[in-house]
Scaffold this motif. Sequence first.
Motif, mmCIF file in Angstrom:
data_model
loop_
_atom_site.group_PDB
_atom_site.id
_atom_site.type_symbol
_atom_site.label_atom_id
_atom_site.label_comp_id
_atom_site.label_asym_id
_atom_site.label_seq_id
_atom_site.Cartn_x
_atom_site.Cartn_y
_atom_site.Cartn_z
ATOM 1 N N ILE A 244 -32.761 37.538 -6.144
ATOM 2 C CA ILE A 244 -31.994 37.517 -7.887
ATOM 3 C C ILE A 244 -33.678 37.251 -9.234
ATOM 4 O O ILE A 244 -34.401 36.568 -8.791
ATOM 5 N N GLU A 245 -33.805 37.845 -10.407
ATOM 6 C CA GLU A 245 -34.355 38.115 -10.947
ATOM 7 C C GLU A 245 -33.832 36.864 -12.405
ATOM 8 O O GLU A 245 -32.749 37.631 -12.596
ATOM 9 N N LEU A 246 -34.518 36.060 -12.430
ATOM 10 C CA LEU A 246 -34.024 35.224 -13.732
ATOM 11 C C LEU A 246 -34.790 35.954 -14.885
ATOM 12 O O LEU A 246 -36.316 35.520 -14.614
ATOM 13 N N VAL A 247 -34.209 36.290 -16.326
ATOM 14 C CA VAL A 247 -35.229 37.057 -16.941
ATOM 15 C C VAL A 247 -34.962 36.319 -18.225
ATOM 16 O O VAL A 247 -34.068 36.029 -18.313
ATOM 17 N N VAL A 248 -35.695 37.033 -19.493
ATOM 18 C CA VAL A 248 -35.617 36.274 -20.438
ATOM 19 C C VAL A 248 -35.781 37.462 -21.308
ATOM 20 O O VAL A 248 -36.645 37.636 -21.666
ATOM 21 N N PHE B 95 -30.654 38.477 -14.009
ATOM 22 C CA PHE B 95 -29.451 37.769 -14.834
ATOM 23 C C PHE B 95 -30.220 37.226 -15.700
ATOM 24 O O PHE B 95 -31.326 36.338 -15.848
ATOM 25 N N GLU B 96 -29.964 36.489 -16.941
ATOM 26 C CA GLU B 96 -30.572 36.688 -17.571
ATOM 27 C C GLU B 96 -29.755 34.918 -18.105
ATOM 28 O O GLU B 96 -29.207 34.228 -18.061
ATOM 29 N N VAL B 97 -31.724 33.864 -18.726
ATOM 30 C CA VAL B 97 -31.415 32.744 -19.412
ATOM 31 C C VAL B 97 -31.453 32.466 -20.902
ATOM 32 O O VAL B 97 -32.622 33.400 -21.323
ATOM 33 N N ARG B 98 -31.725 31.595 -21.114
ATOM 34 C CA ARG B 98 -31.480 31.408 -22.413
ATOM 35 C C ARG B 98 -33.128 31.719 -23.305
ATOM 36 O O ARG B 98 -33.120 32.694 -24.367
ATOM 37 N N ASP B 99 -34.271 30.817 -22.468
ATOM 38 C CA ASP B 99 -35.569 31.353 -23.274
ATOM 39 C C ASP B 99 -36.494 30.592 -22.531
ATOM 40 O O ASP B 99 -35.976 30.454 -21.165
ATOM 41 N N PRO B 100 -37.814 30.520 -22.700
ATOM 42 C CA PRO B 100 -38.994 30.316 -21.757
ATOM 43 C C PRO B 100 -38.420 28.624 -20.995
ATOM 44 O O PRO B 100 -39.012 28.676 -19.808
ATOM 45 N N ASP B 101 -38.122 27.987 -22.173
ATOM 46 C CA ASP B 101 -37.751 26.508 -21.265
ATOM 47 C C ASP B 101 -36.949 26.913 -20.339
ATOM 48 O O ASP B 101 -37.284 26.200 -19.644
ATOM 49 N N ALA B 102 -35.926 27.540 -20.609
ATOM 50 C CA ALA B 102 -35.195 27.568 -19.626
ATOM 51 C C ALA B 102 -36.132 28.463 -17.838
ATOM 52 O O ALA B 102 -35.127 27.886 -16.865
ATOM 53 N N LEU B 103 -36.186 29.424 -18.534
ATOM 54 C CA LEU B 103 -36.418 29.706 -17.045
ATOM 55 C C LEU B 103 -37.748 28.583 -16.448
ATOM 56 O O LEU B 103 -37.728 28.366 -15.298
ATOM 57 N N ILE C 198 -29.090 25.603 -12.614
ATOM 58 C CA ILE C 198 -29.264 26.351 -13.657
ATOM 59 C C ILE C 198 -28.364 27.323 -14.552
ATOM 60 O O ILE C 198 -27.469 27.178 -14.409
ATOM 61 N N THR C 199 -28.884 27.062 -16.042
ATOM 62 C CA THR C 199 -27.729 28.032 -16.613
ATOM 63 C C THR C 199 -27.377 29.219 -16.203
ATOM 64 O O THR C 199 -28.941 29.744 -17.986
ATOM 65 N N ILE C 200 -27.212 30.003 -16.290
ATOM 66 C CA ILE C 200 -26.553 31.870 -16.446
ATOM 67 C C ILE C 200 -26.191 32.021 -17.800
ATOM 68 O O ILE C 200 -25.341 31.251 -17.929
ATOM 69 N N GLU C 201 -26.872 32.724 -18.225
ATOM 70 C CA GLU C 201 -26.225 33.002 -19.880
ATOM 71 C C GLU C 201 -25.661 34.250 -19.489
ATOM 72 O O GLU C 201 -24.241 34.811 -20.033
ATOM 73 N N GLN C 202 -25.965 35.736 -18.511
ATOM 74 C CA GLN C 202 -25.192 36.740 -18.427
ATOM 75 C C GLN C 202 -25.602 37.795 -17.167
ATOM 76 O O GLN C 202 -27.047 37.865 -16.824
ATOM 77 N N LEU C 203 -25.396 38.509 -16.460
ATOM 78 C CA LEU C 203 -25.627 39.486 -15.415
ATOM 79 C C LEU C 203 -26.026 40.280 -16.139
ATOM 80 O O LEU C 203 -25.128 40.732 -17.171
ATOM 81 N N ARG C 204 -27.086 41.106 -15.907
ATOM 82 C CA ARG C 204 -27.851 42.113 -17.041
ATOM 83 C C ARG C 204 -28.191 43.375 -16.445
ATOM 84 O O ARG C 204 -27.788 44.212 -16.643
ATOM 85 N N TYR C 205 -28.128 43.260 -14.909
ATOM 86 C CA TYR C 205 -29.235 44.608 -14.419
ATOM 87 C C TYR C 205 -29.071 44.665 -13.012
ATOM 88 O O TYR C 205 -28.533 43.111 -11.777
#
Length: 285
Positions: free
Chosen positions: A117-121, A68-76, A5-12
């Motif tokens: 862990i929450e992966l968000v778009v 953590f943010e992922v890029r888009d719905p497909d990444a999710l 999985i590609t993590i874009e950014q730590l968010r909250y």
Amino acid sequence: MSDAITIEQLRYVRLGTADLKGAADFASRILGLQLVDRTETAAYFRSDYRDHTLVYVDGLDAGQAIGFEVRDPDALVHAERVLQGAGFTVTRGDAEACAVRKVRQFISFRMAAGYDIELVVRPLESGWRYHGPRDAGITGLEAIALRGAPDASDQQVWTKLLGGKVSDWVGEAAYIRFDEAHHRIAVHPSQEKGVLSIEFGVEDVDLVMQNAYHLRGAQARIVDGPGRRTASQQLFLSFAGPDGVNFSYVAEGERLASPRRARQFPRKRESFCAWGSDTQIPEYQ
């Protein structure tokens, strides 16, 4: 690993608390974050351009979660498939849960050490400059230190599934990065569970020390530092927060514009602090 999985950014970070009013007062008056939203059951705080980076939720049973943010719905969808393939139970957030987190979509799964862990778009950004209640010099949410499995087995989730790279080890504690920062996650093998420390960047050494004096004046309990981390070269100052979670101010530190070999440091105090400062945190002793 191609399937990682590609993590874009730590968010909250979301933290359940036994005393919502007291925790909100701590986040504003002691820590120096900006209150941006308050409901009957939650208090949201900003530290930078992100809509919020810390949320206190009423009740310890609300648990702890890191977003953590992922890029888009497909990444999710890809992340959901990878996690389920690895044996995790994955929950997809409904519309109400997404609204509470101020994201368009998210999935969550539980780590063995007791946090989610929450992966968000498409998490919400703020169009306004961050402005805290005092001049703490905060530049943003920097990193999270976690209590991990005593045998360090959970570190493979971060490196094999979530695409993190180990920058350095101190004993079996791993500093894990997703971008040019030395680390965004530090996983410390522990008999305890949950979030160990939430770290906010400040501008420079002057702000680290100014905050140290502010904390002493406010009778906050300093539990580690001031000091300089041997592996990352970060200046740091850590202090106790509500519900057994520590907070840190950090400044400077190594940036890794290109890959390098992960180094192994011995597990002793000097490997956690090059200045030899005292600590009350067992994981750093």
